[in-house]
Design an enzyme around this catalytic site. Structure first.
Site, short mmCIF file in Angstrom:
data_model
loop_
_atom_site.label_atom_id
_atom_site.label_comp_id
_atom_site.label_asym_id
_atom_site.label_seq_id
_atom_site.Cartn_x
_atom_site.Cartn_y
_atom_site.Cartn_z
CG HIS A 257 35.99 37.35 43.71
ND1 HIS A 257 35.08 38.38 43.54
CD2 HIS A 257 37.08 37.72 43.01
CE1 HIS A 257 35.62 39.32 42.77
NE2 HIS A 257 36.83 38.94 42.43
CG HIS A 389 44.30 37.58 38.49
ND1 HIS A 389 43.90 37.24 39.76
CD2 HIS A 389 43.60 38.71 38.18
CE1 HIS A 389 43.02 38.12 40.21
NE2 HIS A 389 42.83 39.02 39.27
#
Length: 415
Positions: A257, A389
């Site tokens: 993150h 992703h």
């Protein structure tokens, strides 16, 4: 800055390879299509998992990827976008006709999960609708209007400059938990919405989220960003200590993150242009440095650990595919923003790592999780439900500086 790789990375002349990877992943989107609506959960061998239903976040991500494919010129994916949009539309499988918004999932027996409405998933509906709108999918503009209205009315808190997290189905009871993961994906969705609609409201929200989380929370914690907060936005550093491997709310710091926030901060910087504050680049570099120093190759084995504690020590050491995908994206974006060759070296290094360990040439997907010894693992994730992703990692190398993937592709900047 994080140290450069110990040996020079071999430059990858890989645009054709990246294009082929995206083609293979688009085939997985098609295989995940559920005839009743939405997209299902794929197993390790590429089939639909019969024990899992239709998840809102997966359906939104798959719709987003299919729309990006259309914007790249693969018109054969238009039907997949239509399928996703119909799932969100009134009468669709995931739409809550009684209370508005969308169900978090539909069980294998066809019954909806009526427990709650979450900002995380609703942000992905905004992202999917934005990409579908950019791809000129019928019904996407109406969906985007509804999704943005739902976000603005139900999740956005002007007084906080952040989004709340979880409501009950009827929008009457709000969980006292606040989280930055949902705000990170809200930022991504809002940047895309601004890029496609040019409504300044969404860019303003994006800036406030980034200023509060990146220049506020992360900077005050030396860029070891707390993920979990109470209703007054006070950090909860011990949250889920006993459930450290949680998929969406793990204990501690999540290096992946930090990398994702770094990339998104630079997308925001691109959108703001001359009005961008200098801290966007400075903080992006700091987030990157902490993620690399404390997440990459820190236990004697190659790869990023999933989480660390707030002293920078590894907690969950399994390697997840989405983390290296976000590392690739952050390195590429920082390289474009700064021209510093160190970031290009990391970009090449992490592509070599992904190709060697995560890319499954036979299945066309990426292994979602590896053990610390780089063997197949399923401590955190089961199966391979997510191409989002990896797809964006394969797209970022073919693009210049961008605000959003959909906006960039609509402008025809794909090389």
């Amino acid at each position: 800055m994080a140290d450069a790789p110990p040996t020079p990375a071999v430059h990858l002349d890989h645009l054709d390879w990246l294009d082929e990877q995206r083609r293979l992943m688009r085939a997985l989107v098609r295989r995940a299509q559920n005839p009743a609506g939405g997209f299902g959960w794929l197993t390790d061998d590429g089939g639909l998992d019969p024990d899992k239903g239709v998840e809102l976040w997966i359906t939104a991500r798959m719709t987003h990827v299919a729309a990006l494919a259309v914007l790249e010129g693969d018109t054969a994916c238009a039907g997949l976008v239509d399928h996703g949009v119909a799932t969100f539309a009134p009468g669709g499988l995931l739409h809550d006709a009684e209370h508005g918004g969308w169900f978090a999932s539909v069980h294998p027996d066809g019954s909806p999960d009526i427990s709650d409405k979450r900002a995380y998933e609703h942000a992905f509906v905004v992202l999917a609708a934005t990409s579908a709108s950019a791809a000129r999918c019928p019904g996407a503009d109406d969906l985007l209007d509804t999704a943005l209205q739902t976000f603005e009315q139900r999740f956005w808190r002007e007084s906080d400059g952040l989004a709340v997290d979880v409501w009950d189905r009827t929008w009457t009871e709000l969980e006292d938990y606040r989280g930055v993961n949902a705000n990170m994906h809200s930022l991504e969705a809002l940047l895309a919405a601004w890029d496609v609609t040019r409504d300044p409201r969404w860019l303003g929200h994006a800036l406030r989220i980034t200023e509060n989380v990146v220049h506020g929370f992360a900077r005050s914690w030396n860029y070891r960003l707390p993920e979990h907060f109470d209703a007054d936005w006070k950090p909860r550093p011990d949250y889920n200590r006993e459930r450290a491997t949680d998929k969406f709310r793990p204990f501690g710091v999540t290096p992946g993150h930090l990398l994702e926030w770094a990339r998104l901060a630079l997308h925001l910087r691109r959108a703001l242009g001359a009005e961008a504050p200098p801290w966007l680049l400075d903080d992006a570099r700091s987030l990157f440095d902490v993620a690399v120093h404390e997440g990459w190759h820190v236990d004697g084995n190659e790869g990023f650990v999933y989480t660390t504690d707030f002293e920078g020590q590894p907690v969950v050491r399994d390697r997840l595919h989405w983390v290296v995908a976000e590392a690739i994206g952050a390195a590429r974006t920082l390289d474009l923003a700064t021209g510093d060759p160190t970031y290009a070296a990391w970009y090449d290094r992490w592509w070599q790592h992904a190709q060697r360990w995560f890319v499954d040439a036979e299945q066309g997907s990426w292994r979602h999780e590896l053990s610390p010894q780089l063997a197949p693992s399923s401590v955190v994730w089961q199966g391979r439900p997510d191409v989002y992703h990896a797809y964006q990692a394969c797209l970022v190398g073919a693009l210049g500086e961008i605000t959003s993937f959909a906006g960039a592709l609509r402008e025809g900047v794909l090389r």
